[in-house]
Design a protein around this motif. Structure first.
Motif, mmCIF file in Angstrom:
data_model
loop_
_atom_site.group_PDB
_atom_site.id
_atom_site.type_symbol
_atom_site.label_atom_id
_atom_site.label_comp_id
_atom_site.label_asym_id
_atom_site.label_seq_id
_atom_site.Cartn_x
_atom_site.Cartn_y
_atom_site.Cartn_z
ATOM 1 N N ILE A 47 0.796 -1.036 0.016
ATOM 2 C CA ILE A 47 -0.017 -0.175 0.183
ATOM 3 C C ILE A 47 0.726 1.059 0.032
ATOM 4 O O ILE A 47 0.612 2.169 -0.875
ATOM 5 N N SER A 48 1.888 1.122 0.820
ATOM 6 C CA SER A 48 2.717 2.607 0.853
ATOM 7 C C SER A 48 3.521 2.632 0.029
ATOM 8 O O SER A 48 3.735 3.844 -0.483
ATOM 9 N N THR A 49 3.771 1.719 -0.959
ATOM 10 C CA THR A 49 4.733 1.821 -2.100
ATOM 11 C C THR A 49 4.079 2.238 -3.541
ATOM 12 O O THR A 49 4.342 3.156 -4.121
ATOM 13 N N ILE A 50 2.701 1.628 -3.529
ATOM 14 C CA ILE A 50 2.004 2.067 -4.666
ATOM 15 C C ILE A 50 1.088 3.408 -4.597
ATOM 16 O O ILE A 50 0.987 3.787 -5.703
ATOM 17 N N ALA A 51 0.828 3.622 -3.334
ATOM 18 C CA ALA A 51 0.077 5.032 -3.219
ATOM 19 C C ALA A 51 0.688 5.911 -2.429
ATOM 20 O O ALA A 51 0.978 5.734 -1.222
ATOM 21 N N GLY A 52 1.122 6.960 -3.084
ATOM 22 C CA GLY A 52 2.078 7.932 -2.187
ATOM 23 C C GLY A 52 1.260 9.196 -2.133
ATOM 24 O O GLY A 52 0.081 9.535 -2.239
ATOM 25 N N LYS A 53 2.060 10.316 -1.787
ATOM 26 C CA LYS A 53 1.755 11.788 -1.438
ATOM 27 C C LYS A 53 0.502 12.029 -2.269
ATOM 28 O O LYS A 53 -0.416 12.748 -1.759
ATOM 29 N N ASP A 78 -1.797 1.340 8.456
ATOM 30 C CA ASP A 78 -0.554 1.789 8.727
ATOM 31 C C ASP A 78 0.088 1.764 7.502
ATOM 32 O O ASP A 78 1.139 2.750 7.268
ATOM 33 N N GLY A 79 -0.199 1.151 6.555
ATOM 34 C CA GLY A 79 0.272 1.161 5.076
ATOM 35 C C GLY A 79 -0.091 2.567 4.380
ATOM 36 O O GLY A 79 0.880 3.206 3.949
ATOM 37 N N CYS A 80 -1.348 3.030 4.744
ATOM 38 C CA CYS A 80 -1.720 4.313 4.206
ATOM 39 C C CYS A 80 -0.991 5.347 4.732
ATOM 40 O O CYS A 80 -0.306 6.190 4.031
ATOM 41 N N ALA A 81 -0.609 5.224 6.166
ATOM 42 C CA ALA A 81 0.037 6.298 6.823
ATOM 43 C C ALA A 81 1.458 6.507 6.367
ATOM 44 O O ALA A 81 2.063 7.724 6.078
ATOM 45 N N LEU A 82 1.905 5.174 6.050
ATOM 46 C CA LEU A 82 3.672 5.214 5.836
ATOM 47 C C LEU A 82 3.732 5.779 4.452
ATOM 48 O O LEU A 82 4.765 6.470 3.992
ATOM 49 N N GLY A 83 3.097 5.587 3.621
ATOM 50 C CA GLY A 83 2.987 6.306 2.096
ATOM 51 C C GLY A 83 2.622 7.496 2.031
ATOM 52 O O GLY A 83 2.747 8.171 0.941
ATOM 53 N N ASN A 84 1.763 8.068 3.032
ATOM 54 C CA ASN A 84 1.272 9.435 3.018
ATOM 55 C C ASN A 84 0.456 9.867 2.013
ATOM 56 O O ASN A 84 0.263 10.888 1.588
ATOM 57 N N ALA A 85 -0.219 8.681 1.767
ATOM 58 C CA ALA A 85 -1.446 9.162 0.568
ATOM 59 C C ALA A 85 -2.587 9.818 1.381
ATOM 60 O O ALA A 85 -2.716 9.703 2.695
ATOM 61 N N GLN A 86 -3.338 10.297 0.435
ATOM 62 C CA GLN A 86 -4.759 10.872 0.988
ATOM 63 C C GLN A 86 -5.816 10.017 1.150
ATOM 64 O O GLN A 86 -6.229 9.193 0.591
ATOM 65 N N ILE A 87 -6.025 9.832 2.501
ATOM 66 C CA ILE A 87 -7.118 8.763 2.996
ATOM 67 C C ILE A 87 -8.490 9.127 3.021
ATOM 68 O O ILE A 87 -9.049 10.156 3.485
ATOM 69 N N VAL A 88 -9.266 8.395 2.220
ATOM 70 C CA VAL A 88 -10.794 8.648 2.078
ATOM 71 C C VAL A 88 -11.395 7.347 2.597
ATOM 72 O O VAL A 88 -11.701 6.343 1.857
ATOM 73 N N PRO A 89 -12.078 7.364 4.115
ATOM 74 C CA PRO A 89 -12.756 6.109 4.376
ATOM 75 C C PRO A 89 -14.050 6.296 4.066
ATOM 76 O O PRO A 89 -14.730 7.294 3.837
#
Ligand SMILES: Cc1ncc(COP(=O)(O)O)c(C=O)c1O
Length: 400
Positions: free
Chosen positions: A122-128, A144-155
């Motif tokens: 997740i962190s590698t394919i979806a970045g900032k 945690d994968g979302c947080a590590l990659g710094n992507a915009q999270i939309v739950p």
């Protein structure tokens, strides 16, 4: 000096209050001996295991154990290295080949845990600059994968197809979009409407990742998971899984048909910057995965167990997480943590181990007794389990 541990004070207080009542610590149980996938000795007592996610009962399979012993003898106890340095042995390659065959997909990448597989992919394919649209009840490793990659999270609301569609439509045109779903949600044991959700995601230009941790080996004609059972596996871009449940050891993986998938081996930090799995572990995993391909009878028996336990618990008067059994997880909803902990202890005293789950891991602040069935539980054991739930439920006032 500010004590950095002071933020844990409310939790420490809650735990102390609970233990002061004389309750056994539900998060500190020791398995003194493990006799089989369904029975262990805990506190000197024979205990039926109903909370281990050992869905297909592979942990004591003679072929699996023999493969591990052979690899230990031939390759030693560990690799002492990353997959990209000295940590790729023949066994890692064979394990990835077993996964490719199991899923009939072009690529497979083995990680040291399922947690790291989610974290890494997740962190590698979806970045900032990218957007990750995810079910609000997603596993911690996904967040945690979302947080590590710094992507915009939309739950979006749990299992709500319309909410997913609305969120996708609000994302700016041209932005990178990844929808992250799970096949089975492990808290309540409910499955995702993947057919609809994958269609909506694709119609809105998103890639789709499905975590099939709790469905691999069991759900779907070939045990490939909920995406297979609902006929959408070919439209899923990435499947994440774990060896710590149906496979019966430890490790994680991602499989995919994406033509550029192999580049992840060079850019995915939780793959590159950690030691690879020991040879014995990949040997047990490969053997187990190949045996799971040919386990239709076990899958059918596990469904029978799940249906029998669900119907029996319902009949006793317990409130369950799903109206019908949807997976091998049956969640019993407790009124509060105190009652849940008391019921957990009463079951242990009867000789039954289940998982006690509480917020924040659970949705909507629920306290749950999570039961996970095994294909090796016998019909008699399921009967025994129901007898123990009846006795413990009455003793604690959870049922009348
Ligand atoms: C949905 C889900 N994904 C990933 C994981 C992580 O798996 P592992 O135990 O291999 O780290 C779990 C484990 O509980 C899980 O429930």
């Amino acid at each position: 000096m500010t004590d950095l541990f002071s933020k844990f004070d409310p939790l420490i207080q809650q735990r102390e209050t609970l233990l002061e009542t004389g309750l056994t610590d539900p998060f500190n149980l020791v398995m003194e001996r493990v006799e089989s996938p369904t029975v262990a000795i805990c506190n000197g007592k024979r205990t039926i295991l109903l909370g281990t996610y050992n869905y297909m009962g592979m942990t004591f399979d003679p072929d699996v154990v023999a493969a591990g012993k052979k690899a230990l003898d031939e390759f030693g106890s560990g690799t002492t290295g990353s997959r990209v340095l000295n940590g790729t042995y023949q066994g890692h390659r064979e394990c990835e080949a077993a996964l490719r065959d199991f899923y009939a997909m072009d690529h497979a990448m083995v990680f040291s845990t399922g947690y790291q597989a989610n974290l890494g992919v997740i962190s590698t394919i979806a970045g900032k600059e990218d957007y990750i649209v995810l079910d609000i009840d997603s596993h911690a490793s996904i967040y945690d994968g979302c947080a590590l990659g710094n992507a915009q999270i939309v739950p979006f609301r749990h299992n709500d197809i319309e909410a997913l569609e609305k969120r996708l439509k609000r994302i700016p045109e041209g932005a990178g979009k990844l929808v992250v779903l799970e096949g089975v949600y492990s808290m309540l044991g409910d499955i995702a409407p993947l057919r609809e959700m994958v269609a909506v995601s694709k119609a809105n230009g998103a890639m789709v990742l499905v975590d099939e941790a709790h469905s691999m080996g069991f759900i779907g004609e070939n045990g490939r998971g909920v995406a297979e059972a609902q006929g959408v596996i070919d439209d899923v871009d990435f499947i994440i899984g774990t060896f710590s449940k149906s496979v019966g050891t430890v490790g994680g993986f991602c499989v995919s048909n994406h033509p550029k998938f192999e580049i992840l081996r060079l850019v995915c930090r939780p793959y590159v910057f950690t030691a690879s799995l020991p040879p014995s572990v990949v040997a047990t995993a490969a053997t187990s995965i190949r045996k799971l391909m040919d386990s239709a009878d076990k899958r059918a028996h596990l469904w029978e167990n799940s249906k029998r336990l669900h119907a029996g618990l319902r009949q006793l008067g317990f409130t369950l997480g799903t109206d019908e059994p949807q997976s091998a997880i049956i969640a019993v909803i407790m009124p509060d943590l105190e009652k849940g902990a008391a019921m957990w202890e009463a079951l242990l005293n009867e000789g039954l181990y289940v998982n006690l789950a509480r917020p924040p891991a659970t949705p909507a602040g629920m306290t749950l007794l999570r039961c996970s069935l095994c294909a090796l539980h016998t019909e008699e054991q399921v009967g025994e389990i129901l007898g123990m739930f009846a006795a413990a439920g009455r003793a604690t006032g959870c049922i009348s």
